[in-house]
Design an enzyme around this catalytic site. Structure first.
Site, PDB file in Angstrom:
ATOM      1  N   TYR A 156      -1.327   0.796  -8.202  1.00  0.00           N
ATOM      2  CA  TYR A 156      -2.060  -0.493  -7.033  1.00  0.00           C
ATOM      3  C   TYR A 156      -2.711  -1.093  -8.252  1.00  0.00           C
ATOM      4  CZ  TYR A 156      -5.409  -3.458  -4.234  1.00  0.00           C
ATOM      5  OH  TYR A 156      -5.972  -3.710  -3.952  1.00  0.00           O
ATOM      6  N   ALA A 170      -1.751  -0.895 -12.012  1.00  0.00           N
ATOM      7  CA  ALA A 170      -0.620  -1.216 -12.369  1.00  0.00           C
ATOM      8  C   ALA A 170      -0.060  -2.747 -12.235  1.00  0.00           C
ATOM      9  CB  ALA A 170       0.328  -0.362 -13.182  1.00  0.00           C
ATOM     10  N   SER A 171       0.076  -2.880 -10.380  1.00  0.00           N
ATOM     11  CA  SER A 171       0.682  -3.787  -9.779  1.00  0.00           C
ATOM     12  C   SER A 171      -0.048  -5.160  -9.721  1.00  0.00           C
ATOM     13  CB  SER A 171       1.201  -3.681  -8.575  1.00  0.00           C
ATOM     14  OG  SER A 171       0.265  -3.130  -7.715  1.00  0.00           O
ATOM     15  N   LYS A 172      -1.836  -4.796  -9.802  1.00  0.00           N
ATOM     16  CA  LYS A 172      -2.425  -5.663 -10.115  1.00  0.00           C
ATOM     17  C   LYS A 172      -2.769  -6.124 -11.318  1.00  0.00           C
ATOM     18  CE  LYS A 172      -3.188  -6.674  -5.111  1.00  0.00           C
ATOM     19  NZ  LYS A 172      -3.480  -7.653  -4.621  1.00  0.00           N
ATOM     20  N   THR A 225     -12.214  -5.458   6.010  1.00  0.00           N
ATOM     21  CA  THR A 225     -11.106  -5.919   6.762  1.00  0.00           C
ATOM     22  C   THR A 225     -10.653  -4.776   7.765  1.00  0.00           C
ATOM     23  OG1 THR A 225      -9.705  -5.280   5.728  1.00  0.00           O
ATOM     24  CG2 THR A 225     -10.764  -7.415   4.630  1.00  0.00           C
TER      25      THR A 225
END
Length: 282
Positions: A180, A182-184, A215
């Protein structure tokens, strides 16, 4: 005072639930002429369209025309809505969402990338498949939607705005969020790169690093990955400086502000939207 999104066409990925839906509703309240949401579930999309129409019922003078295409709803106020049913993890679906928005409304003025993956994985136990899932939803999909939206704006010689929902975890994050993070973090870099590349096109691109947010999706995550009790939200809220987790409606207001002309010339900014301060220690 003129509504923040007066007459704008807004595309929101992940707009059938959670933060994405809150953004879509906020855009409708602020006078958007058309709001397009992207999600996988037809049932959720139908509920979301009704909520967006209701949110826009008090927005006067947005100049929208009622839409008549199948799968589209329009509020009596004139705010037109449309749902693109798509699994964004599938190659080509992000591009289709952009193309369908342009085909339906003729243009895109503002884009919000709110869809994403938050599955757990450490550096040592993350499979290539899990890593690819995160990279696809959190980086490749925003890349492709931005590509399509910016191309449309450029072709019309029109200004536009984009907000990417990122995360406070891009600063380092928890060990179990390796894919997460790494991608963000990649999305944060892309946001700045695209903002610089298209600043003279008057296309403003910013990112919002959101913190822990209340959420329905987060509730599922807490129960699935952390064995959280039914009252997890109460316990988590009590431990926060402000006595609550981030609220989707509050974050949505910040995103709509960044989409609007009210945020002025700001572009290429990655804004920390949280109650905890990175780099500060007791």
């Amino acid at each position: 005072m003129q509504a923040l999104m007066q007459g704008k066409i807004v595309l929101v990925t992940g707009g059938t639930q959670g933060l994405g839906l809150a953004v879509a509703e906020a855009a409708a309240r602020e006078g958007a002429a058309g709001v397009v949401i992207v999600g996988r579930s037809a049932a959720k999309a139908e509920i979301a369209l009704a909520a967006i129409a209701a949110a826009g019922s008090g927005a006067a003078g947005n100049g929208a025309e009622a839409a008549g295409a199948e799968g589209t709803g329009a509020a009596a106020s004139g705010v037109a809505t449309h749902a693109v049913l798509a699994d964004l993890s599938v190659e080509g679906e992000a591009e289709r969402a952009v193309a369908e928005t342009i085909a339906h409304f003729g243009r895109i003025d503002s884009l919000v990338n709110a869809a994403g993956a938050t599955s757990r994985g450490t550096l040592l136990d993350t499979s290539r498949e899990l890593l690819n899932d995160h990279l696809t939803l959190n980086l490749v999909v925003p890349f492709m939607t931005m590509q399509g939206a910016v191309a449309d704006m450029q072709s019309r010689g029109a200004p536009g705005t984009i907000v990417n929902v990122i995360t406070m975890s891009m600063h380092g994050g928890q060990p179990y969020l390796a894919p997460y993070v790494a991608s963000k973090a990649g999305l944060a870099g892309l946001t700045k790169n695209a903002a610089f590349a298209h600043r003279f096109d008057r296309i403003r691109i910013n990112g919002l690093n959101i913190g822990w947010t209340a959420t329905p999706g987060e509730a599922v995550t807490q129960h699935t990955f952390h064995g959280a009790a039914e009252n997890w939200l109460d316990e988590a809220s009590a431990a926060q400086p402000m006595g609550k987790l981030g609220q989707p409606e509050e974050i949505a207001d910040a995103i709509v502000f960044l989409l609007s002309e009210r945020s002025g010339v700001v572009t290429g900014s990655i804004i920390d939207w949280d109650q905890n301060v990175p780099g500060a220690y007791e």
